[in-house]
Design an enzyme around this catalytic site. Sequence first.
Site, PDB file in Angstrom:
ATOM      1  N   GLU A   1      56.439  14.288  34.143  1.00  0.00           N
ATOM      2  CA  GLU A   1      56.629  14.416  32.693  1.00  0.00           C
ATOM      3  C   GLU A   1      58.165  14.094  32.517  1.00  0.00           C
ATOM      4  OE1 GLU A   1      59.148  16.868  32.149  1.00  0.00           O
ATOM      5  OE2 GLU A   1      59.076  17.308  34.290  1.00  0.00           O
TER       6      GLU A   1
ATOM      7  N   GLU B   1      60.581  13.974  35.900  1.00  0.00           N
ATOM      8  CA  GLU B   1      60.190  12.552  36.018  1.00  0.00           C
ATOM      9  C   GLU B   1      58.906  12.006  37.060  1.00  0.00           C
ATOM     10  OE1 GLU B   1      63.172   9.594  36.228  1.00  0.00           O
ATOM     11  OE2 GLU B   1      64.394  10.444  34.713  1.00  0.00           O
TER      12      GLU B   1
END
Length: 380
Positions: free
Chosen positions: A199, A342
């Site tokens: 995310e 990430e």
Amino acid sequence: MTRENILQDELDRIRGEITPPDLESYQAARARWNQRAKPIGGLGLLEDIISHIAGLIGRPDVDLSKKLALIFCGDHGVTARGVTQTGQNVTRIVADEIARGRSSVCQMAKIAGCEIQVIDMGMTDAPDDGEIRKSAEISPDDLKSERGMMIRRAVGKGTNDFTRGPAMSREQALQAIRDGMEIVKKARERGYNLIAVGEMGIGNTTAASAITAVLCNLPARDVTGRGAGLDDAGLKRKVKAVEQGILINQPDRTDIIDIISKIGGFELAGMCGAFLGAAAYQIPALIDGFPSAAAALCAVRFCPAASKAIFASHVSAEPAGKILLDALEKSPLIRAGMRLGEGTGAVAAMPLLDMALSVYQKCYAFQDAGIPAYQDYWQI
């Protein structure tokens, strides 16, 4: 029938179709491990994961050669409460850099042999039409790792500030979950056999803390950390925001959609859908960090059978990292104090699985070398 009812019925239908793992395939994988010329269980959790993947896909011949990291992006209205170091515009900046192949996860993914797909689930600073895909359905080209490409599944331009009311509507939560599932379905159809669920969203550790507090029935202070690096005053504001959001919205602990809609985020809902899709379409999914783990717990609380598809890559340095993995009953492959996000932790675990799979597939067997097989006394 309303759009909300249609989405709810579809989600309930898919939940009912998620079956338990295939025990015969799991046991066959275990037997193959035990035939390799090494101490039984010598690779520990790596053996466990490969065996559980066999149970998930329904065959002992495991293949993890085509990997994809799904990076769900969204913004959070709660950032207005001073719970982050940076503004919401950073979400879009970082999402663009990931799509262009320049961020931390991109460099790691090159080493891991993993492709990356960025999904806008609801960024405030939405890209222009010419920069993003906005089709109602995912096209066959959507899952190519083209430089700078991003899929748009935005159900809103950032969530509302949940300290003043629900973060989103129930319909928006259902739509985001459904889209996450659909993206994984299309990934499976394109031949991907391992996904990382990551995310990017400024403020999403605040939402993840609120979700964790509710699902694990813990005080906000016990599950709320500094995120990207808040000072003491910022941490106090963050804890207060989590407490206020729960107090005002009174999310129903037994209703995952209610929790996500009231104190969650669009990208968290998308990740929840991705984990559910992984179980429905039989593709192993690696949890990344704290927000990813919170989404995974939402998926498992909504459908306990979804646990079969979910694997922990690492344990986040955030206070709730271990709490969430314990709640999920998952053991992490990596303990490195990571907290970048990430999808970096999940991608970092991929080479470990590749090495384990190489032993599983290619290591000589006891009988090949005329060595008596080991007996397993660890279980005594």
